[in-house]
Write a protein that holds these residues in place. Structure first.
Motif, PDB file in Angstrom:
ATOM      1  N   LEU A  22       0.940   0.488   5.741  1.00 34.32           N
ATOM      2  CA  LEU A  22       1.875   0.207   6.822  1.00 34.32           C
ATOM      3  C   LEU A  22       2.378  -1.235   6.736  1.00 34.32           C
ATOM      4  N   THR A  23       1.484  -2.167   6.404  1.00 32.82           N
ATOM      5  CA  THR A  23       1.883  -3.575   6.275  1.00 32.82           C
ATOM      6  C   THR A  23       2.955  -3.735   5.214  1.00 32.82           C
ATOM      7  N   PHE A  24       2.777  -3.090   4.063  1.00 29.13           N
ATOM      8  CA  PHE A  24       3.757  -3.251   2.988  1.00 29.13           C
ATOM      9  C   PHE A  24       5.055  -2.515   3.287  1.00 29.13           C
ATOM     10  N   ILE A  25       4.970  -1.357   3.923  1.00 28.25           N
ATOM     11  CA  ILE A  25       6.195  -0.637   4.273  1.00 28.25           C
ATOM     12  C   ILE A  25       6.959  -1.387   5.359  1.00 28.25           C
ATOM     13  N   GLY A  26       6.237  -1.847   6.387  1.00 27.72           N
ATOM     14  CA  GLY A  26       6.897  -2.476   7.520  1.00 27.72           C
ATOM     15  C   GLY A  26       7.287  -3.915   7.305  1.00 27.72           C
ATOM     16  N   ALA A  27       6.501  -4.646   6.504  1.00 26.81           N
ATOM     17  CA  ALA A  27       6.760  -6.081   6.357  1.00 26.81           C
ATOM     18  C   ALA A  27       6.948  -6.521   4.911  1.00 26.81           C
ATOM     19  N   GLY A  28       6.431  -5.753   3.952  1.00 30.07           N
ATOM     20  CA  GLY A  28       6.473  -6.198   2.562  1.00 30.07           C
ATOM     21  C   GLY A  28       7.864  -6.377   2.010  1.00 30.07           C
ATOM     22  N   HIS A  29       8.790  -5.503   2.406  1.00 31.10           N
ATOM     23  CA  HIS A  29      10.157  -5.641   1.914  1.00 31.10           C
ATOM     24  C   HIS A  29      11.030  -6.414   2.882  1.00 31.10           C
ATOM     25  N   GLU A  30      10.612  -6.508   4.139  1.00 32.12           N
ATOM     26  CA  GLU A  30      11.401  -7.166   5.171  1.00 32.12           C
ATOM     27  C   GLU A  30      11.644  -8.640   4.844  1.00 32.12           C
ATOM     28  N   ASP A  56       0.047   3.434  -9.580  1.00 31.60           N
ATOM     29  CA  ASP A  56       0.779   2.435  -8.811  1.00 31.60           C
ATOM     30  C   ASP A  56      -0.092   1.900  -7.674  1.00 31.60           C
ATOM     31  N   PHE A  57       0.519   1.145  -6.797  1.00 34.63           N
ATOM     32  CA  PHE A  57      -0.159   0.528  -5.668  1.00 34.63           C
ATOM     33  C   PHE A  57      -0.847   1.575  -4.795  1.00 34.63           C
ATOM     34  N   LEU A  58      -0.159   2.662  -4.514  1.00 36.04           N
ATOM     35  CA  LEU A  58      -0.707   3.697  -3.649  1.00 36.04           C
ATOM     36  C   LEU A  58      -1.937   4.336  -4.272  1.00 36.04           C
ATOM     37  N   THR A  59      -1.856   4.713  -5.524  1.00 35.93           N
ATOM     38  CA  THR A  59      -3.006   5.314  -6.199  1.00 35.93           C
ATOM     39  C   THR A  59      -4.178   4.345  -6.247  1.00 35.93           C
ATOM     40  N   LEU A  60      -3.897   3.075  -6.567  1.00 37.07           N
ATOM     41  CA  LEU A  60      -4.958   2.075  -6.632  1.00 37.07           C
ATOM     42  C   LEU A  60      -5.714   2.006  -5.306  1.00 37.07           C
ATOM     43  N   LEU A  61      -4.995   1.932  -4.195  1.00 40.89           N
ATOM     44  CA  LEU A  61      -5.666   1.842  -2.898  1.00 40.89           C
ATOM     45  C   LEU A  61      -6.511   3.081  -2.614  1.00 40.89           C
ATOM     46  N   LEU A  62      -5.957   4.252  -2.877  1.00 38.59           N
ATOM     47  CA  LEU A  62      -6.688   5.479  -2.594  1.00 38.59           C
ATOM     48  C   LEU A  62      -7.926   5.622  -3.477  1.00 38.59           C
ATOM     49  N   GLN A  63      -7.853   5.108  -4.697  1.00 40.09           N
ATOM     50  CA  GLN A  63      -9.012   5.163  -5.595  1.00 40.09           C
ATOM     51  C   GLN A  63     -10.142   4.237  -5.128  1.00 40.09           C
ATOM     52  N   LEU A  64      -9.778   3.256  -4.289  1.00 42.25           N
ATOM     53  CA  LEU A  64     -10.777   2.304  -3.801  1.00 42.25           C
ATOM     54  C   LEU A  64     -11.446   2.755  -2.517  1.00 42.25           C
ATOM     55  N   ALA A  65     -11.074   3.925  -2.016  1.00 41.47           N
ATOM     56  CA  ALA A  65     -11.683   4.433  -0.794  1.00 41.47           C
ATOM     57  C   ALA A  65     -13.154   4.755  -1.035  1.00 41.47           C
ATOM     58  N   LEU A  97      10.845  -1.483  -3.185  1.00 52.14           N
ATOM     59  CA  LEU A  97       9.436  -1.350  -2.842  1.00 52.14           C
ATOM     60  C   LEU A  97       8.951   0.088  -3.048  1.00 52.14           C
ATOM     61  N   ALA A  98       9.763   1.039  -2.582  1.00 59.61           N
ATOM     62  CA  ALA A  98       9.368   2.443  -2.710  1.00 59.61           C
ATOM     63  C   ALA A  98       9.204   2.842  -4.170  1.00 59.61           C
ATOM     64  N   GLU A  99      10.070   2.347  -5.035  1.00 59.73           N
ATOM     65  CA  GLU A  99      10.028   2.724  -6.449  1.00 59.73           C
ATOM     66  C   GLU A  99       8.908   2.011  -7.193  1.00 59.73           C
ATOM     67  N   THR A 100       8.723   0.718  -6.943  1.00 56.45           N
ATOM     68  CA  THR A 100       7.752  -0.059  -7.714  1.00 56.45           C
ATOM     69  C   THR A 100       6.318   0.176  -7.269  1.00 56.45           C
ATOM     70  N   LEU A 101       6.066   0.185  -5.967  1.00 58.96           N
ATOM     71  CA  LEU A 101       4.697   0.282  -5.474  1.00 58.96           C
ATOM     72  C   LEU A 101       4.268   1.698  -5.123  1.00 58.96           C
ATOM     73  N   PHE A 102       5.254   2.592  -4.892  1.00 55.66           N
ATOM     74  CA  PHE A 102       4.925   3.951  -4.478  1.00 55.66           C
ATOM     75  C   PHE A 102       5.569   5.013  -5.372  1.00 55.66           C
ATOM     76  N   SER A 103       6.155   4.589  -6.484  1.00 59.26           N
ATOM     77  CA  SER A 103       6.763   5.513  -7.453  1.00 59.26           C
ATOM     78  C   SER A 103       7.759   6.466  -6.809  1.00 59.26           C
ATOM     79  N   LYS A 140      14.768   7.752   3.955  1.00 62.16           N
ATOM     80  CA  LYS A 140      15.147   6.432   3.464  1.00 62.16           C
ATOM     81  C   LYS A 140      16.478   5.957   4.033  1.00 62.16           C
ATOM     82  N   ASP A 141      17.309   6.884   4.510  1.00 59.64           N
ATOM     83  CA  ASP A 141      18.619   6.502   5.030  1.00 59.64           C
ATOM     84  C   ASP A 141      18.543   5.848   6.407  1.00 59.64           C
ATOM     85  N   THR A 142      17.417   5.985   7.083  1.00 60.42           N
ATOM     86  CA  THR A 142      17.298   5.404   8.427  1.00 60.42           C
ATOM     87  C   THR A 142      16.330   4.232   8.477  1.00 60.42           C
ATOM     88  N   VAL A 143      15.798   3.825   7.324  1.00 61.43           N
ATOM     89  CA  VAL A 143      14.719   2.838   7.350  1.00 61.43           C
ATOM     90  C   VAL A 143      15.171   1.498   7.909  1.00 61.43           C
TER      91      VAL A 143
END
Length: 472
Positions: free
Chosen positions: A266-274, A242-251, A160-166, A173-176
């Protein structure tokens, strides 16, 4: 004579014989909602129950599910209890937002998760999976025991971190894995106050201690957004699209507010990969108890990889791997319950002529957990039988009989992404290693935000002969 071995029946709560009392319901829901349901929930096309004199309908009939979630979906909002559980964590993220806020967010994110765009992530999914298995490199020939549930959380988080947040997510990441588990353990389960519809300001004793972990995730989101915004200001031509840039551009006034962007990250970090992590772990667990299925999968993986097939083609070229993943999603749906509440009066008549009348305010539960194990719709419903999902058998499965990603307007936006991720990860993992059961362990499913193993999932990981991918 059929010489196939008996299929593996993985652990699950035995349906109850009687209706629980209100105190028993509260205690069971607090401990594990999967243990609430009596036999009728697995045998009848629909059933009714009452809690504190409030009527609840459990819908299992595929046509009724189509009516509730597709044909008349506008008449059903998220149930109050569900929102009392999830909104404190996810606020106006895609899983919890409703009305215009949900429509804006869904429209904004749709381009990232089209099938075509999702297929473009295949190379990154492969690279992160191959990088992940390096952690097993020092395993000796005898193998060692590892908590596969935590391992799969680490893997899907890395993807998730690589694909959606580059790869630019803030935090350690070691404690996630531990952080996600702690957050869901404290914040992602039903509290007695939720079941009694107490307002949000009433303290939830079961969530004490969860606020600190939630604040840690919120800080992680804030730091991630700030770092990307700074990069967008300083080097706008050198920013990952990526996903992050897209969202910020829509602000902005015509797009998403900064708060909505934060909630969705937060939804994608907390639940998207879970959800994918749980599905992968349950797949490996079931396959580890099914040698004949594993043999088919290993043969298929070895053949396809030897041919040098690109990972974007693996979902179609590996039907046994895909079928095993989908069968695990059937038995252990990441979202075991879809809770709705009627806005206006509604009714539905079955093909047999029976009519259900639904008054405003009635809670309607569409539960993949009971639907996917229902005696009316599945042969040997409790058994792990991936062959159900092979191409030649898929036509017998009703569209509304199998809904691991939901159905209708609120179908999981990342369904194609998750299926591709699951197949690629399984192929890489099983290419090099075997995952076997640990006889002394007792794995047990519990419902928190997702269907997860109560005390982890210890499995023995052993190296096997690796088939190299051909180079074209």
């Amino acid at each position: 004579m059929d010489m196939r071995p008996e299929p593996f029946v993985p652990p699950a709560p035995v349906p109850r014989q009687r209706q629980l009392t209100p105190p028993e319901i509260i205690w069971t829901a607090l401990r594990n909602p999967l243990e609430l349901w009596r036999q009728d929930a697995y045998r009848l096309p629909w059933m009714e129950s009452k809690f504190f004199r409030e009527r609840t309908i459990v819908a299992n009939h595929p046509d009724l599910i189509r009516h509730l979630l597709v044909e008349n979906a506008a008449n059903y909002r998220m149930s109050e209890v569900r929102q009392l559980v999830l909104r404190p964590i996810l606020k106006d993220g895609l899983l919890t937002a409703e009305g215009p806020v949900w429509k804006r967010s869904r429209k904004a994110m749709a381009p990232v998760f089209t099938p075509k765009h999702s297929r473009g992530f295949a190379g990154q999914m492969l690279a992160m999976s191959e990088q992940f298995i390096e952690r097993y490199a020092l395993i000796g020939s005898e193998g060692r025991v590892s908590d596969i549930s935590a391992d799969m959380t680490d893997l899907t988080y890395a993807i998730l971190a690589e694909t959606l947040f580059s790869g630019e997510l803030a935090g350690d990441k070691d404690t996630v894995s531990n952080d996600v588990d702690a957050l869901l353990h404290r914040m992602g389960r039903v509290d007695p106050m939720d079941m009694m519809r107490a307002p949000p300001w009433v303290p939830r004793l079961t969530r004490f201690g969860g606020r600190r972990m939630l604040e840690k995730f919120l800080q992680m989101v804030s730091d991630t957004m700030a770092a990307r915004q700074e990069r967008m200001r300083k080097a706008p031509d050198d920013v990952p699209q990526d996903f992050l840039t897209l969202l910020l551009q829509l602000a902005g006034p015509d797009g998403l507010t900064m708060e909505e962007i934060e909630d969705n990250i937060l939804t994608f970090i907390g639940a998207g990969h879970e959800t994918t992590a749980r599905a992968l772990a349950w797949t490996l667990y079931c396959v580890g108890h099914s040698p004949h299925v594993r043999e088919r999968m290993e043969e298929e993986i070895g053949r396809v990889l030897a041919e040098g097939t690109e990972p974007v083609e693996w979902v179609e070229r590996m039907p046994w791997v895909r079928a095993a993943f989908e069968e695990a999603l059937r038995l252990y749906p990441p979202a075991p319950s879809l809770n709705r509440e009627a806005i206006g009066a509604d009714s539905w008549t079955s093909p047999e002529g029976e009519t259900i009348h639904i008054e405003p305010g009635v809670t309607v539960l569409v539960m993949p957990w009971t639907l996917h194990r229902h005696e009316l719709y599945w042969d040997k419903p409790d058994a792990f039988m991936p062959e159900r999902f092979l191409p030649e058998n898929r036509g017998s499965i009703n569209r509304f009989q199998y809904i691991p990603f939901g159905v209708g307007p609120r179908t999981c936006i990342g369904a194609t992404f998750a299926l591709q991720e699951g197949v690629i990860a399984l192929a890489v993992l099983m290419q090099s290693y075997r995952f076997d059961r640990v006889p002394e362990s007792r794995v047990w499913p519990v419902q928190k935000l997702t269907t997860q193993p109560r005390d982890g999932m210890p499995m023995k990981v052993s190296p096997r002969h690796r088939t190299s991918r051909a180079v074209n």
